[in-house]
Design a protein around this motif. Structure first.
Motif, PDB file in Angstrom:
ATOM      1  N   TYR A  24     -20.948  23.954  15.350  1.00 19.49           N
ATOM      2  CA  TYR A  24     -21.086  24.892  14.235  1.00 19.49           C
ATOM      3  C   TYR A  24     -19.881  24.801  13.304  1.00 19.49           C
ATOM      4  O   TYR A  24     -18.746  24.644  13.743  1.00 19.49           O
ATOM      5  CB  TYR A  24     -21.240  26.331  14.735  1.00 19.49           C
ATOM      6  N   GLN A  25     -20.173  24.914  12.005  1.00 17.85           N
ATOM      7  CA  GLN A  25     -19.127  24.931  10.994  1.00 17.85           C
ATOM      8  C   GLN A  25     -19.360  26.120  10.072  1.00 17.85           C
ATOM      9  O   GLN A  25     -20.505  26.521   9.829  1.00 17.85           O
ATOM     10  CB  GLN A  25     -19.134  23.638  10.181  1.00 17.85           C
ATOM     11  N   VAL A 146     -23.036  27.125  10.303  1.00 18.53           N
ATOM     12  CA  VAL A 146     -24.159  26.192  10.195  1.00 18.53           C
ATOM     13  C   VAL A 146     -24.117  25.185  11.345  1.00 18.53           C
ATOM     14  O   VAL A 146     -23.079  24.586  11.640  1.00 18.53           O
ATOM     15  CB  VAL A 146     -24.104  25.441   8.849  1.00 18.53           C
ATOM     16  N   GLY A 147     -25.279  25.002  12.000  1.00 22.97           N
ATOM     17  CA  GLY A 147     -25.410  24.019  13.061  1.00 22.97           C
ATOM     18  C   GLY A 147     -26.476  22.998  12.715  1.00 22.97           C
ATOM     19  O   GLY A 147     -27.042  23.016  11.624  1.00 22.97           O
ATOM     20  N   LYS A 148     -26.777  22.101  13.652  1.00 27.36           N
ATOM     21  CA  LYS A 148     -27.766  21.057  13.403  1.00 27.36           C
ATOM     22  C   LYS A 148     -29.199  21.584  13.513  1.00 27.36           C
ATOM     23  O   LYS A 148     -30.045  21.296  12.667  1.00 27.36           O
ATOM     24  CB  LYS A 148     -27.560  19.900  14.380  1.00 27.36           C
ATOM     25  N   GLU A 149     -29.480  22.341  14.571  1.00 28.40           N
ATOM     26  CA  GLU A 149     -30.845  22.820  14.805  1.00 28.40           C
ATOM     27  C   GLU A 149     -31.023  24.288  14.492  1.00 28.40           C
ATOM     28  O   GLU A 149     -32.146  24.752  14.299  1.00 28.40           O
ATOM     29  CB  GLU A 149     -31.245  22.556  16.262  1.00 28.40           C
ATOM     30  N   ASP A 150     -29.926  25.027  14.462  1.00 30.27           N
ATOM     31  CA  ASP A 150     -30.008  26.444  14.110  1.00 30.27           C
ATOM     32  C   ASP A 150     -28.712  26.868  13.433  1.00 30.27           C
ATOM     33  O   ASP A 150     -27.732  26.121  13.395  1.00 30.27           O
ATOM     34  CB  ASP A 150     -30.300  27.311  15.337  1.00 30.27           C
ATOM     35  N   ASP A 151     -28.739  28.042  12.851  1.00 33.58           N
ATOM     36  CA  ASP A 151     -27.552  28.624  12.233  1.00 33.58           C
ATOM     37  C   ASP A 151     -27.136  29.844  13.047  1.00 33.58           C
ATOM     38  O   ASP A 151     -27.955  30.493  13.700  1.00 33.58           O
ATOM     39  CB  ASP A 151     -27.842  29.030  10.785  1.00 33.58           C
ATOM     40  N   LEU A 171     -26.334  36.089  16.466  1.00 32.04           N
ATOM     41  CA  LEU A 171     -27.742  35.764  16.269  1.00 32.04           C
ATOM     42  C   LEU A 171     -27.869  34.275  15.965  1.00 32.04           C
ATOM     43  O   LEU A 171     -27.085  33.717  15.189  1.00 32.04           O
ATOM     44  CB  LEU A 171     -28.317  36.574  15.098  1.00 32.04           C
ATOM     45  N   TYR A 172     -28.863  33.636  16.556  1.00 32.73           N
ATOM     46  CA  TYR A 172     -29.104  32.213  16.327  1.00 32.73           C
ATOM     47  C   TYR A 172     -30.450  32.064  15.624  1.00 32.73           C
ATOM     48  O   TYR A 172     -31.490  32.469  16.144  1.00 32.73           O
ATOM     49  CB  TYR A 172     -29.077  31.440  17.647  1.00 32.73           C
ATOM     50  N   VAL A 173     -30.404  31.511  14.435  1.00 32.43           N
ATOM     51  CA  VAL A 173     -31.559  31.451  13.546  1.00 32.43           C
ATOM     52  C   VAL A 173     -32.075  30.016  13.473  1.00 32.43           C
ATOM     53  O   VAL A 173     -31.352  29.107  13.045  1.00 32.43           O
ATOM     54  CB  VAL A 173     -31.185  31.945  12.132  1.00 32.43           C
TER      55      VAL A 173
END
Length: 213
Positions: A24-25, A146-151, A171-173
Motif C-alpha cells: 500500500y502507498q 492505494v494497493g494493487k487489488e484493493d484500497d 476498511l479494505y475496498v
C-alpha cells in the motif's frame, strides 16, 4: 452493563498498522477523490446486503488466533444482524431502535439511544459494511492508501466513546466493485479483529422482523 458493552465490542469488532505497510502507498488527492466517488456510487445503489463472514481475533497476549464464522444481514438505513454459527452460536442484532444480544436462551435488549457507546458501535458496524458515516465523518481522521487489488481506508477515532475502544478502523475496498470486503479493528490493547465478507448478495429481500429477534 459497561462490562457487557466492552465484551460485545471486543467480540464483534477488534500492532497499529502503518499506511506504508506492504503493498500500500499513500493516495494522492486525485486518487482519494476517485476512491470516495466510487464508494459513494456503489453504496448509493445498495438497499440491503446478505453475506457470510469469517472473523479472526488476534489477542496481544496470545500466539493463537480465535476464528469464528457466521452470516450478516444489513438493510438501509440502520438495521444489521451478525449471527455467529461457529465455534459457538451468538447473535448481535440492531433494528434501528434496540440492540439485542442473544446467547442460547438468553437475550439482552438495550435501546441504542440510551447508551453513547452502543450508539457509536452501531455507526461503526453499519459503516464497516457500507462505508456510510465513516469515510466522510468528522468523527474520524482519514488516511487513504492505494494497493494493487484493493484500497485501504484507515480511520482514526476522534470521539472519546470510540477512542476508548479502538485505535484505528481499517476498511479494505475492492477495486473491482468499490465495495468493502474486509474490515480490521485495532483495539487500544493491541488486540485485532479481522472480518472478511464473502458470498455477498446485494439488494436481496430481507424482512424487517428478523432484526428484532
Amino acid at each position: 452493563m459497561k462490562k457487557l458493552m466492552y465484551m460485545v465490542a471486543g467480540l464483534l469488532l477488534s500492532s497499529v498498522m502503518l499506511f506504508a505497510q506492504s503493498g500500500y502507498q499513500k493516495a494522492s488527492d486525485a486518487q482519494k477523490k476517485e476512491i470516495v466517488n466510487k464508494m459513494t456510487k456503489a453504496t448509493g445503489n445498495m438497499k440491503s446486503m446478505k453475506c457470510d463472514f469469517t472473523q479472526v481475533k488476534e489477542l496481544s497476549f496470545m500466539d493463537d488466533k480465535v476464528t469464528s464464522e457466521g452470516s450478516m444481514l444489513f438493510k438501509q438505513p440502520d438495521k444489521i444482524r451478525w449471527e455467529y454459527t461457529k465455534p459457538y452460536k451468538y447473535i448481535f442484532s440492531m433494528d434501528g431502535t434496540n440492540v439485542r444480544m442473544t446467547s442460547g436462551d438468553n437475550t439482552n435488549k438495550v435501546p441504542v439511544k440510551s447508551s453513547k457507546m452502543f450508539n457509536e458501535i452501531s455507526k461503526v458496524l453499519i459503516g464497516g459494511v457500507s462505508g456510510n458515516g465513516l469515510v466522510d465523518s468528522p468523527d474520524f481522521a482519514t488516511q487513504f492508501n492505494v494497493g494493487k487489488e484493493d484500497d485501504q481506508v484507515v480511520l482514526t477515532p476522534q470521539k472519546k466513546e470510540v477512542k476508548d475502544l479502538f485505535s484505528s478502523i481499517q476498511l479494505y475496498v475492492s477495486k473491482s466493485d468499490s465495495r468493502i470486503h474486509k474490515v480490521e479493528l485495532i483495539e487500544k490493547s493491541g488486540d485485532k479483529t479481522i472480518i472478511q465478507l464473502k458470498n455477498i448478495q446485494l439488494n436481496a429481500s430481507i424482512q424487517d422482523d428478523i432484526f428484532s429477534r
